[in-house]
Design an enzyme around this catalytic site. Structure first.
Site, mmCIF file in Angstrom:
data_model
loop_
_atom_site.group_PDB
_atom_site.id
_atom_site.type_symbol
_atom_site.label_atom_id
_atom_site.label_comp_id
_atom_site.label_asym_id
_atom_site.label_seq_id
_atom_site.Cartn_x
_atom_site.Cartn_y
_atom_site.Cartn_z
ATOM 1 N N HIS A 181 19.955 32.243 91.450
ATOM 2 C CA HIS A 181 20.069 32.324 92.904
ATOM 3 C C HIS A 181 21.527 32.518 93.277
ATOM 4 C CE1 HIS A 181 20.960 30.088 96.752
ATOM 5 N NE2 HIS A 181 20.086 30.976 97.182
ATOM 6 N N SER A 182 21.776 33.350 94.287
ATOM 7 C CA SER A 182 23.120 33.560 94.812
ATOM 8 C C SER A 182 24.043 34.072 93.701
ATOM 9 C CB SER A 182 23.634 32.257 95.444
ATOM 10 O OG SER A 182 24.814 32.462 96.175
ATOM 11 N N LEU A 183 25.186 33.440 93.491
ATOM 12 C CA LEU A 183 26.082 33.832 92.412
ATOM 13 C C LEU A 183 25.359 33.842 91.072
ATOM 14 C CD1 LEU A 183 28.898 34.305 91.090
ATOM 15 C CD2 LEU A 183 29.269 31.823 91.244
#
Length: 413
Positions: A264-266
Site C-alpha cells: 500500500h502507498s509507498l
C-alpha cells in the site's frame, strides 16, 4: 558495508544472489484457489540488513483465500544481461538489448473482488502486528494472540504469507507511516519520508523556495541536474536496493515457489519496482506513481508490465498525482508527491463521480479501501457483471514533471 563498494562491484554481487528462472515454478490450473497463512515477518536493521522472524504457529489458523489466473510475465534471461543493460544506461545513457523470457505464472485473479479484499487485508497488516487491535484476519479483526514483533525496527518491513502447499509466497511491504494520513507514526517515518520525496518528486522535493531538499540537484528556477538526480536514487540504503535484497532472500527461503508482491502507498510502489525487476505479479493499493522512478533507476523495460496491477480510487490525490504544491495537504506535511504515471494496468474506482466522495488525502488509508470499497461489489453503468472496475493501462500520453527542465547543469554558470 555493501554501500562502500563501487557500483560495478555491487551489481556483480547482486548477480550472484539473482534467482535462477531457467526452471520456473509449475503453473497450476487457472482459477485454482490458494489459501495463505502468515509465515514470517521481515524487517531491515539500521545498517540495511534483512532480518526475518517466524510467526507464532497459532497464527497459521488465520487463512486468506484468493482465486488465481494465469499471468504472462517477462523475466530477464540472466542477471548478467540485466545488470549490463542497467550499467550501460547509467554510465553512457545508452540502451542495451535485454533478452526476456516469456513466462506464464499463476497470479492473483484481480478481476474478483474477494481476491482483492484478501490481498488488501494482508497488505494492511504490514503496518501492524498480530497482537494489535488493527490486525485483519480473513473475517475481520484479531485482538488477542501475542506475537514476537519488534516495533522499533527502522526502515522497510512487512510480512510473508505462504500458501498451504508452499507453491506461492506473498511478500507484503509496508507503506509510509505518517500520522497525517493514517493516524499513527512510528520509527520508520523519517526513512519513509526520505524515500517518498526521492522517488515521487520532480527534483529532490523542491516544491517551494523555503523547502529543504533531499538532494542537491536543483539548479535554480525549474532546472534539475539529471545525473545528480539519478545518483541520489542509487544509495544502497534506499528502499529499492533494500527491496531487491529482500526479494533475493525470499527466493532463497522458498526457491521453488512463485512469488507475488503486494503493498500500500509507498509499499505498493516498491512492490511494483521490484516486480518489474524480477517479473513477479504485483498488486499495489493507492500507490504513488512509480514510472518515473523506474526510469531514473535505469531499470530495463520489459516488453509488457501488465503483470503489475494498481488499485486506487479517484478521491485519493496521492495515486492521482494531484496532491501537489506548497498549499496541498502533502506539501503542508513536507511531502512532494508529484508523479502521476503508473507502470502496468490500473483498476480505478471513480468514487468522486459515482459515490460523491470528496477529494481528501485522508481517504488514502488502506482501511478506507477495505471497509468502504472492497466489502461489496462495484456497480457502474457499462460494467455490468463485474465485481470490480475493469483494469486498464495507464494512458500512453501520461507525462511526469512536464514543467521541469532536466539536463547537465552542475558546474555551469
Amino acid at each position: 558495508m555493501l554501500n562502500l563498494l563501487p557500483t560495478t562491484l555491487r551489481f556483480l554481487l547482486g548477480s550472484l544472489l539473482w534467482v535462477d528462472f531457467s526452471q520456473p515454478p509449475a503453473v497450476l490450473p487457472a482459477r485454482t484457489p490458494l489459501s495463505f497463512q502468515l509465515r514470517h515477518e521481515h524487517a531491515i536493521t539500521n545498517d540495511s540488513r534483512v532480518i526475518f522472524s517466524n510467526a507464532v504457529p497459532s497464527f497459521s489458523a488465520d487463512s486468506y483465500v484468493t482465486s488465481t489466473s494465469t499471468i504472462q510475465t517477462y523475466r530477464p534471461q540472466s542477471a548478467k544481461a540485466f545488470h549490463s543493460a542497467r550499467l550501460r544506461s547509467i554510465r553512457y545513457d545508452q540502451s542495451e538489448q535485454v533478452l526476456w523470457d516469456t513466462t506464464d505464472v499463476l497470479g492473483p485473479n484481480v478481476e474478483e473482488r474477494e481476491t482483492l479484499l484478501a490481498l488488501a487485508k494482508m497488505t494492511a497488516n504490514a503496518y501492524t502486528s498480530p497482537t494489535a487491535s488493527d490486525w485483519y484476519t480473513q473475517d475481520g479483526w484479531n485482538k488477542t494472540t501475542p506475537f514476537g514483533w519488534e516495533p522499533d525496527a527502522d526502515g522497510i518491513r512487512g510480512h510473508i504469507f505462504v500458501s498451504d502447499d508452499n507453491s506461492t509466497v506473498v511478500l507484503s511491504i509496508k507503506g509510509t507511516s505518517a500520522g497525517w494520513i493514517t493516524g499513527g507514526g512510528g520509527p520508520t517515518v523519517r526513512k519513509d519520508k526520505l524515500n517518498d520525496n526521492l522517488l515521487f518528486s520532480c527534483c529532490c522535493a523542491r516544491v517551494g523556495p523555503t523547502w529543504s531538499t533531499v538532494c542537491d540537484c536543483h539548479q535554480g528556477s525549474s532546472r534539475c541536474d539529471q545525473e545528480c538526480l539519478e545518483k541520489s536514487l542509487m544509495e544502497e540504503s534506499l528502499y529499492y536496493s533494500v527491496g531487491v535484497n529482500l526479494y533475493n532472500n525470499v527466493t532463497y527461503l522458498y526457491p521453488n515457489a512463485n512469488i507475488w508482491l503486494i503493498g500500500h502507498s509507498l509499499g505498493g510502489s516498491l512492490a511494483s519496482l521490484i516486480g518489474v525487476t524480477f517479473g513477479a505479479p504485483v498488486v499495489a493499493f493507492e500507490a504513488p506513481s512509480e514510472k518515473l522512478a523506474a526510469t531514473r533507476l535505469h531499470l530495463p523495460s520489459p516488453p509488457s508490465t501488465q503483470h503489475i496491477t494498481h488499485v486506487f480510487h479517484t478521491a485519493d490525490p496521492i495515486p492521482m498525482g494531484t496532491c501537489t504544491g506548497v498549499t496541498s495537504s502533502c506539501g503542508i506535511a513536507g511531502y512532494a508527491m508529484e508523479t502521476r504515471c503508473h507502470l502496468g494496468k490500473v483498476i480505478r474506482y471513480d468514487t468522486v463521480t459515482h459515490l460523491r466522495w470528496s477529494v481528501d488525502v485522508r481517504t488514502h488509508s488502506i482501511v478506507q479501501i477495505i471497509d468502504r470499497l472492497l466489502n461489496e461489489d462495484w456497480t457502474q453503468e457499462g460494467q455490468e457483471g463485474r465485481t470490480v472496475p475493469e483494469a486498464k493501462a495507464d494512458g500512453e500520453d501520461c507525462v511526469d514533471c512536464f514543467n521541469w527542465e532536466f539536463g547537465s547543469f552542475q558546474g555551469k554558470s
